[in-house]
Design a protein around this motif. Structure first.
Motif, mmCIF file in Angstrom:
data_model
loop_
_atom_site.group_PDB
_atom_site.id
_atom_site.type_symbol
_atom_site.label_atom_id
_atom_site.label_comp_id
_atom_site.label_asym_id
_atom_site.label_seq_id
_atom_site.Cartn_x
_atom_site.Cartn_y
_atom_site.Cartn_z
ATOM 1 N N TRP A 291 35.542 46.132 47.991
ATOM 2 C CA TRP A 291 35.281 45.295 46.823
ATOM 3 C C TRP A 291 34.056 45.747 46.029
ATOM 4 O O TRP A 291 33.875 45.318 44.894
ATOM 5 N N GLY A 574 38.729 41.024 36.571
ATOM 6 C CA GLY A 574 37.515 41.660 37.076
ATOM 7 C C GLY A 574 36.536 41.950 35.951
ATOM 8 O O GLY A 574 36.353 41.147 35.029
ATOM 9 N N ARG A 580 40.455 43.380 39.315
ATOM 10 C CA ARG A 580 40.866 42.260 40.163
ATOM 11 C C ARG A 580 42.123 41.643 39.572
ATOM 12 O O ARG A 580 42.092 41.055 38.482
ATOM 13 N N PRO A 636 35.928 38.831 43.272
ATOM 14 C CA PRO A 636 37.014 38.672 44.264
ATOM 15 C C PRO A 636 37.362 37.214 44.550
ATOM 16 O O PRO A 636 38.419 36.927 45.098
ATOM 17 N N ASN A 713 40.410 45.158 50.039
ATOM 18 C CA ASN A 713 40.864 45.085 48.658
ATOM 19 C C ASN A 713 42.341 45.491 48.575
ATOM 20 O O ASN A 713 42.712 46.553 49.063
#
Length: 913
Positions: A291, A574, A580, A636, A713
């Motif tokens: 991440w 993200g 993300r 996240p 991830n």
């Protein structure tokens, strides 16, 4: 009794020239910082030294505003109190080319030597991962160490350190490159600010040092402890001597030293008494949860990466070779212009710049720098190619009678090259100085007869071509010895396939009048369109399905790749650093969506089919994303989804196949009107392989398809430069790109290669809220790829890599006249052979005037380079990337040589004429 420990305090600042503030706002703060530093060094011998972040550009930036302080600055550098270099800038490792990194080291060393000596410190404090060839590059630069902050240990949000999963037992390690080069690695285990803001007050100092000493000892292999006194844009701690006096009173068992990195290294090496872990290859934080790797900076603001690829290719792969050829003809090599162009380009190479992870103002200025550097490169190319073209023997074309129009195709890649090129030439020209008047001049140019002409090569063979009449155009010359000379011309564009132009060489053609055309030869040229939505040449067959996906039949290996070219779209909540996908979202694709397909080009040398998808995708993320950004919710942990409202996304794809080509080219155009999303193109390989390969700096890096067990991830995107390739040992598929630096090998059972075309986000990320609306990349975009299948195992792969490297480099062409010359109409001044080596660079050394050529071994086995110069040579020698020391090569220089090349070796040859 335990040996007394030493705490080395290194005063420094990590200077991002631009990031969360525009360049000039950081610049103002830099001037204040260096002013304060000079005053302190003038006033206090106790404040011993300061490390100027490893980049000499800081000196340029400071003296641009404070030229009156140059002598003070020089004195403290000569006295060893300000340590500078070895770089010009602290560049990103994965998004800048190998040659850009070499020029960075060369220019940094040269600029440092104008003040004193560069610090031989391999300094990478905040680089977003490090390439595997770093140890070899350091060793060739006379550097035996690397200081770095990322790539080995877990680093999380806001650079916090977490435990577990270390690849090294200590913060000190041995780092080994793929060629076997080893350097001492110093990991900033507690970051490069672990000695920041040391208290002078005893009570505060007691709490501070209790924690700091324990943290350092937790990772250190010796009693020599490193503390970095500074951080991003950190002002100088002027009372550090007093703070160290306080620390010494509190901890008599510890020697507190206001040290330097060279002094620390010397002490560390003397104290080593245990075996260190050896870490091999790339440092990409693969043993983490995935991440915090910052890998998706490879797809942030893709337009910057595309501009960078173009700028690098023009400088290192076109301008430098052409200027070298012109130099052989007696033209001065423009070292000053190259330095200026490289410096301007490299000012865009720090990680917060080229990674696209700064505020919008920063990246607007980058676009201007890219243009400035490109314009200088283009000016050098124009001058150099004309010098070369005017030296080519073209009198053979005079046999074709009235006004033959010669043109020279130049190949500045390291391999013999064939391909379709388009050249604009003047069919006729009248200067306004001739006095005919504007109306008459225009009339005469419109009346020029373009009929009855054909294109012929150096042997008089007719070449299939397309001629486009561009009509009447205005132009001008800028002579060296008089005022500008305007003219009117009748311009045409000639498109044709240049055949077998030698590596680093040229081939002459001419557009001539021929009364008797070779109709039989024209009739033999077949169309490459062989069926409904089908293109085919000797090697490849491409068939397009109704939804715009296509199959690629490699007739040489017998492999068929299906369902290629499907587009995938997902949300992205993200930031500029990391992608993300919204939780639970199912990707949208063009699979099964009918596309409009039509023939765009049908020529003997090339066919092209256009595919148009009329698609709709969500307009943005929903309103929750704005709230989560404002509340600084770690990406996240965000719960935002995509909005219900849709916007159109029309994607225009052109597949083109050339006669004789080993690859199919893809051009994608679109107008992005959506926010908070990612667009990728998918290429299923259906090949059985656990690993794949990607082009990196002077290396074909081999990577696992499956991430490490620590990886959490869902995304496993990675960096590439020219291409990514996946093969099963017998056959494989290379996906080459122009400035598309992010890919992923999907764990979908098909080993699909997914290449990111566009990623649109609205915030910088990292330590606060910095909105970046321009990172949504709204508007028109064009992307270029090439698919190159191969058979024949490793040797077939190397040939495909060579094709991918040539894809990066534009053709050069120049119109010239009928004249005698010293260069044959088919010529190359240098010849080399090796199946495993990739050509990298040709330039002239500024100090010696010698020609410098560089290759790297793509193989992890030894190879051999056969080098045969076709020009007068006094000496051939092997040197390093700094081109300083040289090691004469035995043999007959005029007759060439055969040189053994080690696995993954970067080899530079000097040619003294």
């Amino acid at each position: 009794m335990d040996k007394k420990r030493t705490a080395h305090l290194i005063s420094h600042t990590h200077w991002d020239r631009e990031w969360y503030l525009p360049y000039e706002k950081h610049h103002v703060r830099l001037v204040a910082l260096v002013d304060a530093l000079l005053d302190k060094l003038d006033q206090s011998e106790a404040f011993r030294s300061f490390y100027l972040d490893g980049q000499t550009i800081i000196l340029e930036d400071y003296l641009q505003v404070r030229p009156e302080n140059r002598e003070r600055l020089e004195k403290h550098i000569r006295d060893g109190r300000i340590l500078i270099g070895p770089w010009y800038i602290l560049q990103d490792a994965f998004l800048t080319s190998g040659e850009a990194n070499v020029r960075n080291m060369q220019i940094g060393h040269r600029d440092a030597k104008a003040y004193g000596e560069p610090a031989k410190i391999g300094y990478f404090p905040d680089t977003f991962g490090l390439v595997g060839q770093t140890p070899q590059l350091m060793k060739q630069s006379g550097i035996d160490n690397v200081f770095f902050g990322r790539g080995v240990k877990p680093t999380g949000f806001n650079n916090t350190v977490s435990d577990g999963g270390y690849e090294s037992s200590f913060s000190e390690l041995l780092w080994e490159g793929p060629d076997g080069s080893k350097v001492l690695g110093i990991l900033f285990a507690n970051w490069y600010s672990n000695g920041n803001e040391v208290p002078v007050d005893e009570a505060e100092a007691k709490l501070y040092w209790e924690r700091k000493l324990a943290d350092a000892e937790k990772y250190a292999s010796t009693n020599e402890l490193l503390f970095m006194n500074g951080c991003d844009h950190q002002p100088v701690q002027l009372d550090l001597p007093e703070a160290l006096e306080t620390a010494a009173r509190l901890y008599p068992d510890t020697e507190f030293v206001h040290s330097s990195l060279p002094q620390y290294l010397q002490s560390l090496k003397g104290a080593m008494d245990r075996e260190l872990s050896t870490v091999k290859g790339e440092l990409r934080s693969q043993r983490t949860d995935g991440w915090g790797t910052l890998v998706n900076t490879a797809s942030a603001r893709v337009y910057l990466k595309q501009m960078n690829q173009e700028g690098q290719a023009l400088l290192e792969k076109v301008a430098e070779p052409l200027a070298s050829f012109a130099h052989l003809l007696g033209k001065d090599y423009p070292h000053h212009l190259f330095t200026y162009a490289w410096k301007t380009l490299m000012q865009n190479h720090p990680h917060d710049s080229i990674c696209g992870c700064s505020v919008d103002e920063v990246h607007r200025e980058m676009v201007t720098r890219f243009a400035k550097s490109r314009h200088v490169a283009e000016a050098i190319i124009d001058d150099s190619k004309m010098a070369v073209a005017e030296a080519v023997e073209t009198t053979g074309f005079a046999a074709y009678g009235e006004d033959p129009l010669p043109l020279i195709a130049m190949n500045t890649t390291g391999w013999t090259r064939s391909g379709v090129i388009a050249v604009e030439i003047d069919a006729a020209r009248l200067y306004l100085r001739d006095g005919h008047g504007l109306e008459e001049t225009a009339r005469r140019m419109r009346a020029v007869d373009l009929s009855g002409r054909v294109l012929v090569d150096d042997r008089g063979r007719e070449v299939a071509c397309t001629v486009e009449d561009l009509g009447l155009l205005f132009g001008y010359d800028l002579p060296d010895d008089r005022f500008r000379q305007p003219y009117m011309c009748r311009k045409v564009r000639i498109t044709f396939r240049a055949e077998a132009v030698p590596a680093l060489g040229l081939r002459a053609y001419a557009w001539v009048r021929r009364a008797q055309r070779h109709e039989a030869a024209q009739a033999k040229a077949k169309s490459l369109l062989t069926g409904h939505r089908v293109m085919e040449n000797e090697a490849l067959r491409i068939e397009i399905a109704e939804d715009g996906s296509f199959s690629l039949n490699d007739k040489l290996s017998g492999r068929v790749y299906r369902d290629l070219g499907i587009y995938e779209n997902t949300g992205d909540i993200g930031n500029e650093y990391m992608y993300r996908q919204p939780e639970g979202e199912k990707p949208l694709t063009t699979q099964g969506i009918a596309a409009q397909i039509r023939v765009l080009e049908d020529k003997p040398y090339r066919a092209a089919l256009e595919i148009v998808h009329a698609w709709e995708i969500p307009a943005s993320a929903n309103e929750l994303l704005d709230q989560e950004q404002r509340e600084l919710v770690y990406y996240p942990e965000r719960k935002a989804q995509r909005a219900k409202r849709l916007v159109p996304l029309e994607i225009r794809t052109v597949l083109s196949l050339e006669a004789g080509s080993k690859g199919v080219r893809i051009e994608t155009k679109l107008n992005n009107q959506a926010k908070d999303h990612r667009l990728r193109m998918l290429f299923p390989t259906d090949l059985s392989a656990a690993k794949h390969r990607a082009d990196s700096m002077f290396e074909i890096a081999e990577r696992d398809n499956e991430p490490a067990p620590e990886w959490e991830n869902p995304s496993n995107t990675q960096h590439q430069q020219a291409f990514v390739e996946l093969g099963d040992g017998e056959a494989g598929l290379v996906v080459a790109n122009l400035g598309l630096n992010e890919y992923e090998v999907l764990r979908d059972g098909r080993n699909t290669i997914a290449v990111t075309l566009l990623r649109a986000v609205g915030e910088l990320g990292d330590w606060g809220l910095f909105p970046t609306p321009e990172a949504q990349c709204l508007g028109e975009h064009t992307f270029h790829l090439e698919l190159i299948p191969y058979g024949g195992g490793e040797q077939g792969a190397f040939a495909a890599y060579a094709e991918a490297y040539q894809f990066q480099v534009p053709w050069t062409a120049a119109q010239t006249g009928i004249h005698a010359g010293s260069i044959a109409p088919l010529a190359a001044p240098l010849r080399w052979e090796s199946a495993e080596l990739a050509f990298s660079s040709l330039k002239i050394n500024e100090e010696t005037g010698d020609m410098m050529l560089r290759w790297f071994n793509m193989s992890r086995r030894g190879s051999e380079l056969t080098f045969s110069p076709e020009i007068p040579v006094k000496q051939l020698y092997k040197t390093t990337i700094l081109e300083e020391a040289h090691f004469p090569l035995t043999g007959n220089p005029a007759g060439g040589l055969s040189l053994p090349v080690g696995p993954c070796e970067i080899v530079t040859i000097g040619v003294r004429g």
